[in-house]
Design a protein around this motif. Structure first.
Motif, short mmCIF file in Angstrom:
data_model
loop_
_atom_site.label_atom_id
_atom_site.label_comp_id
_atom_site.label_asym_id
_atom_site.label_seq_id
_atom_site.Cartn_x
_atom_site.Cartn_y
_atom_site.Cartn_z
N LYS A 104 -4.19 3.27 -0.46
CA LYS A 104 -2.73 3.16 -0.43
C LYS A 104 -2.25 1.81 0.10
O LYS A 104 -1.14 1.38 -0.20
N SER B 286 1.61 -2.38 0.95
CA SER B 286 1.61 -1.09 0.26
C SER B 286 1.23 -1.32 -1.19
O SER B 286 1.93 -2.03 -1.92
N GLU C 170 1.24 0.90 -3.48
CA GLU C 170 2.12 1.69 -4.34
C GLU C 170 3.44 0.97 -4.59
O GLU C 170 3.98 0.99 -5.69
N GLU D 160 -0.19 8.05 5.87
CA GLU D 160 0.73 8.44 4.81
C GLU D 160 1.96 7.53 4.77
O GLU D 160 2.39 7.07 3.72
#
Length: 243
Positions: free
Chosen positions: A45, A66, A68, A106
């Protein structure tokens, strides 16, 4: 995710498929800065890395990319962050301290303040901190050079040790004996700079006559002259320098 993360020459983050192929640019640093010491987080991630000026740990900070979102955010002031399986980020500071901060994988953000782990860890060239973490939680590190004084000892094959000149002591970083055994080329630190890396430790080269002879300075240019080595004929000394 079967990709390798790396820093290109010039200091920008890239990744490349583990099986080979073209690299993909992920992030570009600001002018005068470099992105380095990348560490891939579990789950593919994000990437931890250091943003800093070459050779200046005081201007380094830990950032996260990040994968993503493609965004970069600063996390801490420090260098060479590594993710620990305990759920922490471990990194070094310019005052030679290892820090640990709880981290949320997360949300890709710290879950609390950083606390000190170990002091006097070597931090040197390119803001490199000399430590390593294992998956089982073991931590290995190199202590920084504190510039303490030392004498030079000759050890016979029988194991008997004798200090060559008990009246002479210095903050010696490295040394080399001449081919005929009559002289030492010695790198001597100018005080206790404490970086733990010879290139970053202010030092000069000196020639010491054995056994109780005079000491004469060899280098006068540059702030770091290190790792002397004699040529085979004993007439010259080679060394590294930032002159």
């Amino acid at each position: 995710d079967d990709t390798l993360s790396l820093t290109h020459v010039g200091g920008s983050l890239h990744r490349v498929p583990a099986g080979g192929g073209p690299s993909e640019s992920l992030s570009e640093p600001e002018a005068g800065m470099q992105q380095m010491w990348v560490d891939a987080l579990p789950g593919a991630k994000g990437l931890l890395f250091t943003v800093g000026a070459l050779g200046d740990p005081q201007r380094s900070e830990i950032a996260i990319l990040s994968l993503e979102e493609g965004s970069v955010r600063p996390l801490f002031t420090g260098t060479m962050a590594r993710y620990a399986d305990s759920g922490h980020i471990v990194y070094a500071t310019s005052d030679f301290t290892l820090m640990a901060a709880p981290f949320d994988l997360e949300r890709l953000e710290a879950r609390g303040p950083a606390v000190p782990l170990i002091e006097d860890v070597s931090v040197g060239v390119r803001s490199a901190a000399q430590f390593a973490l294992s998956p089982t939680g073991d931590l290995a590190y190199a202590a920084r050079y504190l510039g303490s004084t030392a004498g030079v000892v000759r050890v016979a094959r029988t194991g008997v040790a004798e200090e060559i000149d008990p009246s002479w002591r210095a903050p010696i970083v490295s040394l080399a004996i001449s081919p005929d055994g009559t002289q030492l080329a010695v790198a001597i630190a100018r005080g206790a700079s404490g970086t733990g890396n010879p290139v970053m430790t202010a030092q000069d080269l000196w020639i010491k006559r054995l056994d109780r002879g005079p000491l004469s300075r060899l280098t006068f240019e540059g702030s770091a002259n290190f790792r002397p080595s004699w040529t085979a004929d004993g007439r010259s000394v080679t060394y590294g320098s930032n002159r």
